[in-house]
Design an enzyme around this catalytic site. Structure first.
Site, PDB file in Angstrom:
ATOM      1  N   HIS A   1       0.770  -1.015   0.039  1.00 21.18           N
ATOM      2  CA  HIS A   1       0.088  -0.147   0.056  1.00 21.18           C
ATOM      3  C   HIS A   1       0.853   1.226  -0.022  1.00 21.18           C
ATOM      4  O   HIS A   1       1.778   1.327   0.878  1.00 21.18           O
ATOM      5  CB  HIS A   1      -0.937  -0.031   1.137  1.00 21.18           C
ATOM      6  CG  HIS A   1      -2.261  -0.812   1.016  1.00 21.18           C
ATOM      7  ND1 HIS A   1      -3.488  -0.544   1.796  1.00 21.18           N
ATOM      8  CD2 HIS A   1      -2.435  -1.703   0.219  1.00 21.18           C
ATOM      9  CE1 HIS A   1      -4.345  -1.438   1.221  1.00 21.18           C
ATOM     10  NE2 HIS A   1      -3.706  -2.287   0.526  1.00 21.18           N
TER      11      HIS A   1
ATOM     12  N   TYR B   1       3.760   6.699   9.907  1.00 22.70           N
ATOM     13  CA  TYR B   1       2.720   5.673   9.622  1.00 22.70           C
ATOM     14  C   TYR B   1       3.614   4.615   8.977  1.00 22.70           C
ATOM     15  O   TYR B   1       3.284   3.261   9.210  1.00 22.70           O
ATOM     16  CB  TYR B   1       1.774   6.013   8.653  1.00 22.70           C
ATOM     17  CG  TYR B   1       0.640   5.054   8.431  1.00 22.70           C
ATOM     18  CD1 TYR B   1      -0.616   5.226   8.950  1.00 22.70           C
ATOM     19  CD2 TYR B   1       0.590   4.150   7.566  1.00 22.70           C
ATOM     20  CE1 TYR B   1      -1.892   4.578   9.059  1.00 22.70           C
ATOM     21  CE2 TYR B   1      -0.417   3.093   7.766  1.00 22.70           C
ATOM     22  CZ  TYR B   1      -1.343   3.410   8.317  1.00 22.70           C
ATOM     23  OH  TYR B   1      -2.467   2.293   8.127  1.00 22.70           O
TER      24      TYR B   1
ATOM     25  N   TYR C   1      -9.676   5.955   6.552  1.00 21.37           N
ATOM     26  CA  TYR C   1      -9.867   6.421   8.100  1.00 21.37           C
ATOM     27  C   TYR C   1     -11.073   7.540   8.105  1.00 21.37           C
ATOM     28  O   TYR C   1     -10.725   8.478   7.377  1.00 21.37           O
ATOM     29  CB  TYR C   1      -8.744   6.881   8.813  1.00 21.37           C
ATOM     30  CG  TYR C   1      -7.461   5.548   9.061  1.00 21.37           C
ATOM     31  CD1 TYR C   1      -6.530   5.358   8.071  1.00 21.37           C
ATOM     32  CD2 TYR C   1      -7.052   5.161  10.235  1.00 21.37           C
ATOM     33  CE1 TYR C   1      -5.595   4.393   8.313  1.00 21.37           C
ATOM     34  CE2 TYR C   1      -6.411   4.042  10.452  1.00 21.37           C
ATOM     35  CZ  TYR C   1      -5.488   3.670   9.500  1.00 21.37           C
ATOM     36  OH  TYR C   1      -4.556   2.877   9.672  1.00 21.37           O
TER      37      TYR C   1
ATOM     38  N   PRO D   1      -5.199   1.023  18.635  1.00 25.43           N
ATOM     39  CA  PRO D   1      -5.129   0.256  17.276  1.00 25.43           C
ATOM     40  C   PRO D   1      -5.134   1.338  16.093  1.00 25.43           C
ATOM     41  O   PRO D   1      -4.419   1.009  15.132  1.00 25.43           O
ATOM     42  CB  PRO D   1      -6.308  -0.581  17.027  1.00 25.43           C
ATOM     43  CG  PRO D   1      -7.337   0.160  17.761  1.00 25.43           C
ATOM     44  CD  PRO D   1      -6.529   0.386  19.029  1.00 25.43           C
TER      45      PRO D   1
ATOM     46  N   LYS E   1       0.143   0.184  15.155  1.00 22.22           N
ATOM     47  CA  LYS E   1       1.610   0.131  15.479  1.00 22.22           C
ATOM     48  C   LYS E   1       1.688  -0.839  16.527  1.00 22.22           C
ATOM     49  O   LYS E   1       2.921  -1.165  16.748  1.00 22.22           O
ATOM     50  CB  LYS E   1       1.957   1.399  16.336  1.00 22.22           C
ATOM     51  CG  LYS E   1       1.961   2.616  15.244  1.00 22.22           C
ATOM     52  CD  LYS E   1       3.132   2.533  14.249  1.00 22.22           C
ATOM     53  CE  LYS E   1       3.224   3.476  13.036  1.00 22.22           C
ATOM     54  NZ  LYS E   1       3.538   2.773  11.851  1.00 22.22           N
TER      55      LYS E   1
HETATM   56  C1  PHB Z   1      -6.684  -3.888  10.608  1.00 24.75           C
HETATM   57  O1  PHB Z   1      -6.656  -3.829   9.320  1.00 24.75           O
HETATM   58  O2  PHB Z   1      -7.021  -4.569  11.595  1.00 24.75           O
HETATM   59  C2  PHB Z   1      -6.125  -2.504  10.912  1.00 24.75           C
HETATM   60  C3  PHB Z   1      -5.537  -1.699  10.135  1.00 24.75           C
HETATM   61  C4  PHB Z   1      -5.411  -0.235  10.164  1.00 24.75           C
HETATM   62  C5  PHB Z   1      -5.473   0.163  11.482  1.00 24.75           C
HETATM   63  C6  PHB Z   1      -6.098  -0.749  12.698  1.00 24.75           C
HETATM   64  C7  PHB Z   1      -6.144  -1.723  12.256  1.00 24.75           C
HETATM   65  O3  PHB Z   1      -4.803   1.340  11.806  1.00 24.75           O
END
Ligand code: PHB
Ligand code: APR
Length: 394
Positions: A72, A385, A202, A294, A298
């Site tokens: 990605h 990130y 997000y 989450p 990280k």
């Molecule tokens: C996930 O795919 O579970 C996931 C991805 C990004 C995040 C948190 C969880 O920031």
């Protein structure tokens, strides 16, 4: 039983450490309280930084990740009826992340370490405590088939997660704990439907945060912010999909494919750090020493950077009789841990709904608008990130 490095816990931290040490001829034993299937059944994160991907390759457990993982090059942020893309390579000198589930990583590590290399991992074997961590031969006390047993080691690695026993084996006056909880949780669904978008989205929305993630081209992982005391039983699949769609830009919501859940769960959000991460010959790594909320994915990546530092320290000890890396482990690991704690806290604070506090939500929108228009702010987000660099040793 006797071994060089006794490892408590067979999550990603314990398995990765065992695998890296095995490849250098260092003997380990892993003791794990649950069964192998139980460990593999836990659904967790799925975004891997370059540093962790490289470590999995070094552990010779990265082949399937390189075949099936998705590269990605950015993420998308939805707020205030906008959808903005953040381009990682542009803001980080070409860096990217890999989407590949923790479950798959754990499976690949088990296959390489246990099935192919014959590594010693004992399941259904709960550890009760660690004794003599401040002596030259610490002992792990565990239970097997109802019998109390001892594993005598040169070193103990506490890779037993947040609820484990290794951190709790340390007297309270020798350890400092830092903690922040958040007034909401994440309700997550895993479903075999194609992801709504090629990259993660997000969303900061007046109804609360939402996240569109994935495990593959055919398996999606989505989350919505929920009340702390909410229960999975309160949610039908349809109710989840409706709530998720409401929090996304209309053109994203309209193209959402929905389906039955493979899994649904609620996770509380927490920031937590234990200091130091070394007590004599006991070393904490991964979730046993720190937890991040989450947002930003990280947790797993921090476990990997701990194991990077710890594996180097053990290898330097056994190959070159050096103790300096062991002595520096805690401070080196914690420098990176605190930066990820900060980033996860910042990103969580920016993206979630806090009560009905309109001042906070206006400040969030102003910051998001600033972020997507500022090269400096985009660089800061992107660098964090994709993962801050690991410190190298001479
Ligand atoms: C996930 O795919 O579970 C996931 C991805 C990004 C995040 C948190 C969880 O920031
Ligand atoms: N004895 C033996 N094993 C134990 C004990 C005990 N007393 N207590 C806990 N364990 C085991 C757990 O059953 C679990 O399998 O330790 C393991 C810890 O694994 P994780 O919780 O996955 O922690 P870690 O390996 O550090 O991985 C960090 O996992 O929780 C996510 O977000 C986190 O993705 C990150 C990663």
């Amino acid at each position: 039983m006797r071994t060089q490095v006794g490892i408590i816990g067979s999550g990603p931290s314990g398995l990765l450490l065992a695998r890296l040490l095995h490849l250098q001829g260092i003997d380990t034993v892993i003791l794990e309280s649950h069964s192998r299937d139980y460990v593999l059944g836990r659904i967790r994160a799925g975004v891997i930084e370059q540093g962790m991907a490289d470590l999995l390759r070094e552990a010779k457990a990265g082949e399937r990740m390189d075949k099936e993982g998705l590269i990605h090059e950015g993420i998308n942020i939805a707020f205030d009826d906008r959808l903005e893309r953040i381009d990682f390579p542009k803001h980080t000198d070409g860096k990217v992340v890999m989407v590949y589930g923790q479950t798959e990583i754990t499976y690949d590590l088990m296959k390489a370490h246990i099935d192919e290399a014959g590594g010693k991992v004992y399941y259904d074997t709960p550890v009760i405590g660690v004794e003599g961590y401040d002596t030259d031969s610490p002992k792990i006390i565990y239970e097997q088939n109802g019998q109390r047993q001892e594993l005598v080691c040169d070193f103990v690695a506490g890779c037993d997660g947040y609820h484990g026993v290794s951190r709790k084996s340390i007297p309270a006056d020798k350890i400092s704990l830092f903690e922040r909880t958040y007034p909401f949780g994440w309700l997550g669904i895993l479903s075999d439907v194609p992801p709504v978008n090629e990259e993660l989205i997000y969303a900061n929305h007046p109804r609360g945060f939402a996240l569109c993630s994935m495990r593959s081209h055919t398996r999606s992982r989505y989350y919505v912010q929920c009340e702390l005391d909410d229960k999975v039983e309160n949610w039908t699949d349809d109710a989840f999909w409706d709530e998720l769609r409401r929090r996304l830009p209309p053109r994203v919501a309209d193209s959402m494919k929905t389906g039955p859940r493979l899994e649904m769960s609620i996770a509380p959000l927490r920031s937590f750090v234990a200091e130091p991460m070394r007590f004599g010959r006991l070393f904490l790594a991964g979730d046993s020493a720190h937890i991040v909320p989450p947002t930003g994915a990280k947790g797993l990546n921090l476990a990997a950077s701990d194991i990077y530092y710890l594996s180097r320290a053990f290898i330097a000890y056994y190959k070159e009789k050096r103790t300096d890396l062991l002595d520096r482990y805690s401070e080196t690991a914690l420098r990176r841990v605190w930066k990820a704690i900060r980033f996860s806290w910042w990103y969580t604070s920016l993206m979630h709904k806090f009560d009905d506090d309109m001042m906070t939500s206006r400040l969030q929108i102003a910051e998001l608008d600033y972020l997507v228009n500022s090269d400096a702010a985009l660089t800061t987000l992107s660098e964090n990130y994709v993962g801050l660099p690991y410190e190298k040793f001479e």
